[in-house]
Design a protein around this motif. Structure first.
Motif, PDB file in Angstrom:
ATOM      1  N   UNK A  97       0.872  -1.165   0.000  1.00  0.00           N
ATOM      2  CA  UNK A  97       0.000   0.000   0.000  1.00  0.00           C
ATOM      3  C   UNK A  97       0.913   1.219   0.000  1.00  0.00           C
ATOM      4  N   UNK A  98       0.848   1.969  -1.045  1.00  0.00           N
ATOM      5  CA  UNK A  98       1.785   3.079  -1.251  1.00  0.00           C
ATOM      6  C   UNK A  98       0.995   4.392  -1.305  1.00  0.00           C
ATOM      7  N   UNK A  99       1.443   5.380  -0.541  1.00  0.00           N
ATOM      8  CA  UNK A  99       0.770   6.674  -0.548  1.00  0.00           C
ATOM      9  C   UNK A  99       1.764   7.739  -0.998  1.00  0.00           C
ATOM     10  N   UNK A 100       1.512   8.299  -2.153  1.00  0.00           N
ATOM     11  CA  UNK A 100       2.467   9.258  -2.727  1.00  0.00           C
ATOM     12  C   UNK A 100       2.104  10.703  -2.409  1.00  0.00           C
ATOM     13  N   UNK A 101       1.150  10.907  -1.488  1.00  0.00           N
ATOM     14  CA  UNK A 101       0.665  12.272  -1.229  1.00  0.00           C
ATOM     15  C   UNK A 101       1.802  13.242  -0.919  1.00  0.00           C
ATOM     16  N   UNK A 105       8.422  15.613  -5.771  1.00  0.00           N
ATOM     17  CA  UNK A 105       9.063  15.534  -7.092  1.00  0.00           C
ATOM     18  C   UNK A 105       9.170  14.073  -7.483  1.00  0.00           C
ATOM     19  N   UNK A 106       8.949  13.798  -8.756  1.00  0.00           N
ATOM     20  CA  UNK A 106       8.957  12.424  -9.233  1.00  0.00           C
ATOM     21  C   UNK A 106      10.291  11.722  -8.918  1.00  0.00           C
ATOM     22  N   UNK A 107      11.332  12.506  -8.782  1.00  0.00           N
ATOM     23  CA  UNK A 107      12.645  11.957  -8.435  1.00  0.00           C
ATOM     24  C   UNK A 107      12.578  11.164  -7.122  1.00  0.00           C
ATOM     25  N   UNK A 108      11.789  11.690  -6.176  1.00  0.00           N
ATOM     26  CA  UNK A 108      11.660  11.009  -4.876  1.00  0.00           C
ATOM     27  C   UNK A 108      11.008   9.636  -5.031  1.00  0.00           C
ATOM     28  N   UNK A 109      10.121   9.509  -6.014  1.00  0.00           N
ATOM     29  CA  UNK A 109       9.456   8.226  -6.252  1.00  0.00           C
ATOM     30  C   UNK A 109      10.493   7.205  -6.714  1.00  0.00           C
ATOM     31  N   UNK A 110      11.352   7.637  -7.600  1.00  0.00           N
ATOM     32  CA  UNK A 110      12.403   6.740  -8.090  1.00  0.00           C
ATOM     33  C   UNK A 110      13.365   6.390  -6.956  1.00  0.00           C
ATOM     34  N   UNK A 111      13.645   7.378  -6.104  1.00  0.00           N
ATOM     35  CA  UNK A 111      14.599   7.160  -5.014  1.00  0.00           C
ATOM     36  C   UNK A 111      14.128   6.126  -3.996  1.00  0.00           C
ATOM     37  N   UNK A 126      -1.924   2.034  -4.901  1.00  0.00           N
ATOM     38  CA  UNK A 126      -1.208   3.309  -4.837  1.00  0.00           C
ATOM     39  C   UNK A 126      -2.177   4.492  -4.744  1.00  0.00           C
ATOM     40  N   UNK A 127      -2.118   5.210  -3.624  1.00  0.00           N
ATOM     41  CA  UNK A 127      -2.889   6.445  -3.503  1.00  0.00           C
ATOM     42  C   UNK A 127      -2.067   7.590  -4.081  1.00  0.00           C
ATOM     43  N   UNK A 128      -2.743   8.530  -4.696  1.00  0.00           N
ATOM     44  CA  UNK A 128      -2.099   9.660  -5.370  1.00  0.00           C
ATOM     45  C   UNK A 128      -1.113   9.210  -6.455  1.00  0.00           C
ATOM     46  N   UNK A 129      -1.504   8.278  -7.328  1.00  0.00           N
ATOM     47  CA  UNK A 129      -0.582   7.806  -8.376  1.00  0.00           C
ATOM     48  C   UNK A 129      -0.228   8.913  -9.362  1.00  0.00           C
ATOM     49  N   UNK A 130      -1.069   9.964  -9.394  1.00  0.00           N
ATOM     50  CA  UNK A 130      -0.777  11.066 -10.320  1.00  0.00           C
ATOM     51  C   UNK A 130       0.543  11.761  -9.984  1.00  0.00           C
ATOM     52  N   UNK A 131       1.032  11.575  -8.744  1.00  0.00           N
ATOM     53  CA  UNK A 131       2.337  12.145  -8.377  1.00  0.00           C
ATOM     54  C   UNK A 131       3.466  11.471  -9.165  1.00  0.00           C
ATOM     55  N   UNK A 132       3.154  10.305  -9.745  1.00  0.00           N
ATOM     56  CA  UNK A 132       4.168   9.572 -10.523  1.00  0.00           C
ATOM     57  C   UNK A 132       3.598   9.259 -11.905  1.00  0.00           C
ATOM     58  N   UNK A 133       2.832  10.199 -12.453  1.00  0.00           N
ATOM     59  CA  UNK A 133       2.073   9.890 -13.669  1.00  0.00           C
ATOM     60  C   UNK A 133       2.950   9.356 -14.806  1.00  0.00           C
TER      61      UNK A 133
END
Ligand SMILES: Nc1ncnc2c1ncn2[C@@H]1O[C@H](COP(=O)(O)OP(=O)(O)OP(=O)(O)O)[C@@H](O)[C@H]1O
Ligand SMILES: [Mg+2]
Length: 195
Positions: A97-101, A105-111, A126-133
């Motif tokens: 269960x992943x929350x990207x709220x 920055x998309x860089x943090x998602x990769x990190x 994944x909540x807020x998947x648009x943060x990593x669209x």
């Protein structure tokens, strides 16, 4: 079952003829009804699947995710992962269960290891998947949540990909087979929107 009949009256699938395709629109009248739809969707998942939950704060994403967890057979109840980005739950498939709220920055998602999570053969909720669209997989189930009244939510469930489309089509069948109010009721959202 009293519980079921209660849910039945709280859930309306829009009568657009869309319930046979990989797109379902429905309304829920309570958090329990939203959980119940999530549970039904979770019960249809058989392999690694990416399920993105979009919608504003408090629109029901975590509530739906909890239902998904139940449907996936998790024995540990799912909590809101808001202060930690990822929570892992063991099941017949691993579930994350992943929350990207809080991602800025998309860089943090990769990190935090996005690519690894995608390759785990897990169910990713994944909540807020648009943060990593730009990093979303091509095969995906997306559930959009829209506030309507304090207790009602509109859910738009759509699929891209063969297995994902099978799941969403089966969900439409499953909800109808339970005799939820399909195709006959006025959509509450619309009737309320009408003057
Ligand atoms: N029909 C409904 N479906 C879902 N939740 C509902 C409904 N009616 C009322 N609620 C309430 O709305 C709230 C939804 O909260 P939830 O944590 O699921 O939202 P969220 O979309 O995950 O928010 P966030 O973006 O902050 O994580 C809960 O308090 C729930 O009880
Ligand atoms: Mg949430």
């Amino acid at each position: 079952m009293a519980d079921d009949s209660e849910r039945k009256s709280e859930l309306t699938i829009e009568s657009t003829g869309r319930t046979d395709g990989p797109l379902i629109e429905l309304w829920t009248g309570s958090a329990d009804a939203t959980r119940s739809v999530g549970r039904s969707l979770g019960s249809l998942v058989r392999q690694a699947t990416f399920i993105g939950l979009t919608g504003p704060l408090g629109s029901g994403k975590t509530c739906f995710a909890q239902g998904l967890g139940d449907g996936l057979g998790l024995t540990t109840g799912m909590k809101s992962p808001s202060y930690i980005i990822v929570a892992e739950y063991p099941g017949f498939l691993p579930v994350y269960h992943i929350d990207l709220y809080r991602i800025e920055h998309v860089r943090e998602v990769l990190e935090f290891g996005w690519e690894e999570y995608l390759s785990l053969g897990a169910v990713l909720i994944v909540e807020w998947p648009e943060r990593a669209s730009e990093l979303l997989p091509a095969s995906i189930i997306l559930v959009g949540f829209f506030h309507d009244t304090p207790s009602r939510r509109r859910l738009r469930i759509e699929a891209r990909g063969v297995e994902e489309s099978r799941i969403v089509r089966d969900l439409g069948r499953l909800l109808r087979a339970r005799e939820y109010d399909v195709g006959s009721a006025e959509s509450p959202g619309r009737s309320e929107a009408s003057p």
